[in-house]
Design a protein around this motif. Sequence first.
Motif, PDB file in Angstrom:
ATOM      1  N   SER A   3       0.839  -1.203   0.000  1.00  0.00           N
ATOM      2  CA  SER A   3       0.000   0.000   0.000  1.00  0.00           C
ATOM      3  C   SER A   3       0.877   1.256   0.000  1.00  0.00           C
ATOM      4  N   GLY A   4       0.464   2.252  -0.764  1.00  0.00           N
ATOM      5  CA  GLY A   4       1.235   3.495  -0.859  1.00  0.00           C
ATOM      6  C   GLY A   4       2.250   3.497  -1.977  1.00  0.00           C
ATOM      7  N   ARG A   5       2.140   2.535  -2.891  1.00  0.00           N
ATOM      8  CA  ARG A   5       3.140   2.394  -3.958  1.00  0.00           C
ATOM      9  C   ARG A   5       3.271   3.659  -4.800  1.00  0.00           C
ATOM     10  N   TYR A   6       2.159   4.304  -5.174  1.00  0.00           N
ATOM     11  CA  TYR A   6       2.266   5.476  -6.047  1.00  0.00           C
ATOM     12  C   TYR A   6       3.041   6.609  -5.364  1.00  0.00           C
ATOM     13  N   GLY A   7       2.805   6.818  -4.094  1.00  0.00           N
ATOM     14  CA  GLY A   7       3.572   7.831  -3.364  1.00  0.00           C
ATOM     15  C   GLY A   7       5.053   7.487  -3.321  1.00  0.00           C
ATOM     16  N   ARG A   8       5.367   6.200  -3.096  1.00  0.00           N
ATOM     17  CA  ARG A   8       6.779   5.777  -3.080  1.00  0.00           C
ATOM     18  C   ARG A   8       7.414   5.911  -4.460  1.00  0.00           C
ATOM     19  N   TYR A   9       6.628   5.623  -5.496  1.00  0.00           N
ATOM     20  CA  TYR A   9       7.112   5.779  -6.876  1.00  0.00           C
ATOM     21  C   TYR A   9       7.479   7.233  -7.150  1.00  0.00           C
ATOM     22  N   MET A  10       6.596   8.139  -6.764  1.00  0.00           N
ATOM     23  CA  MET A  10       6.867   9.554  -7.002  1.00  0.00           C
ATOM     24  C   MET A  10       8.050  10.039  -6.160  1.00  0.00           C
ATOM     25  N   HIS A  11       8.200   9.499  -4.964  1.00  0.00           N
ATOM     26  CA  HIS A  11       9.370   9.833  -4.143  1.00  0.00           C
ATOM     27  C   HIS A  11      10.652   9.351  -4.840  1.00  0.00           C
ATOM     28  N   LEU A  12      10.597   8.165  -5.411  1.00  0.00           N
ATOM     29  CA  LEU A  12      11.739   7.623  -6.146  1.00  0.00           C
ATOM     30  C   LEU A  12      12.085   8.507  -7.345  1.00  0.00           C
ATOM     31  N   LEU A  13      11.070   8.928  -8.090  1.00  0.00           N
ATOM     32  CA  LEU A  13      11.323   9.818  -9.230  1.00  0.00           C
ATOM     33  C   LEU A  13      11.889  11.150  -8.771  1.00  0.00           C
ATOM     34  N   ASP A  14      11.400  11.640  -7.633  1.00  0.00           N
ATOM     35  CA  ASP A  14      11.919  12.887  -7.076  1.00  0.00           C
ATOM     36  C   ASP A  14      13.404  12.745  -6.743  1.00  0.00           C
ATOM     37  N   GLN A  15      13.791  11.616  -6.181  1.00  0.00           N
ATOM     38  CA  GLN A  15      15.202  11.364  -5.876  1.00  0.00           C
ATOM     39  C   GLN A  15      16.031  11.328  -7.163  1.00  0.00           C
ATOM     40  N   LEU A  16      15.501  10.683  -8.193  1.00  0.00           N
ATOM     41  CA  LEU A  16      16.216  10.627  -9.472  1.00  0.00           C
ATOM     42  C   LEU A  16      16.396  12.030 -10.052  1.00  0.00           C
ATOM     43  N   LEU A  17      15.359  12.847  -9.965  1.00  0.00           N
ATOM     44  CA  LEU A  17      15.449  14.222 -10.472  1.00  0.00           C
ATOM     45  C   LEU A  17      16.446  15.046  -9.663  1.00  0.00           C
ATOM     46  N   THR A  18      16.443  14.858  -8.352  1.00  0.00           N
ATOM     47  CA  THR A  18      17.325  15.627  -7.470  1.00  0.00           C
ATOM     48  C   THR A  18      18.791  15.261  -7.683  1.00  0.00           C
ATOM     49  N   HIS A  19      19.050  13.991  -7.911  1.00  0.00           N
ATOM     50  CA  HIS A  19      20.437  13.519  -8.003  1.00  0.00           C
ATOM     51  C   HIS A  19      20.930  13.303  -9.427  1.00  0.00           C
ATOM     52  N   SER A  20      20.198  13.813 -10.405  1.00  0.00           N
ATOM     53  CA  SER A  20      20.583  13.591 -11.798  1.00  0.00           C
ATOM     54  C   SER A  20      21.719  14.486 -12.262  1.00  0.00           C
ATOM     55  N   GLY A  21      21.976  15.543 -11.523  1.00  0.00           N
ATOM     56  CA  GLY A  21      23.049  16.457 -11.912  1.00  0.00           C
ATOM     57  C   GLY A  21      22.697  17.224 -13.175  1.00  0.00           C
ATOM     58  N   PRO A  22      23.702  17.768 -13.835  1.00  0.00           N
ATOM     59  CA  PRO A  22      23.447  18.610 -15.004  1.00  0.00           C
ATOM     60  C   PRO A  22      22.780  17.882 -16.165  1.00  0.00           C
ATOM     61  N   LEU A  23      22.937  16.565 -16.247  1.00  0.00           N
ATOM     62  CA  LEU A  23      22.311  15.824 -17.341  1.00  0.00           C
ATOM     63  C   LEU A  23      20.790  15.820 -17.236  1.00  0.00           C
ATOM     64  N   GLY A  24      20.269  16.016 -16.028  1.00  0.00           N
ATOM     65  CA  GLY A  24      18.833  15.995 -15.834  1.00  0.00           C
ATOM     66  C   GLY A  24      18.192  17.361 -15.780  1.00  0.00           C
ATOM     67  N   ASN A  25      18.962  18.409 -16.023  1.00  0.00           N
ATOM     68  CA  ASN A  25      18.393  19.759 -15.988  1.00  0.00           C
ATOM     69  C   ASN A  25      17.241  19.871 -16.972  1.00  0.00           C
TER      70      ASN A  25
END
Length: 108
Positions: free
Chosen positions: A69-91
């Motif tokens: 339960s709560g998978r969609y929230g965890r998924y979005m948290h995971l994507l948020d982490q990917l966006l935060t830690h992507s560095g200049p390639l993810g700008n």
Amino acid sequence: MEAVRDTSRSRGEAAQAGRAHISELPGFVTGDALASAVLTAAAPHRMAVYDQRVQRALETLGLTLTKASGRYGRYMHLLDQLLTHSGPLGNGWTARDIDTALFWIGRK
């Protein structure tokens, strides 16, 4: 719509709140694919679609997202982490950009 557009919440918290509200509607009690599409339509700049192809892609990349339960929230948290830690390639990338990439990675 208000929950997923609320920028005072983290992306994961907003997704979890939006998912909780939409689960009260017929047909949205279980499964996150359809609900995530509706929530993404409500806030395309913040949310992303989840489906079985995304799940396969996450597993291929060694990222864990359980069915609990709560998978969609965890998924979005995971994507948020990917966006935060992507560095200049993810700008300039959005959660929707990442979900689109995951969709293509996870196709059969």
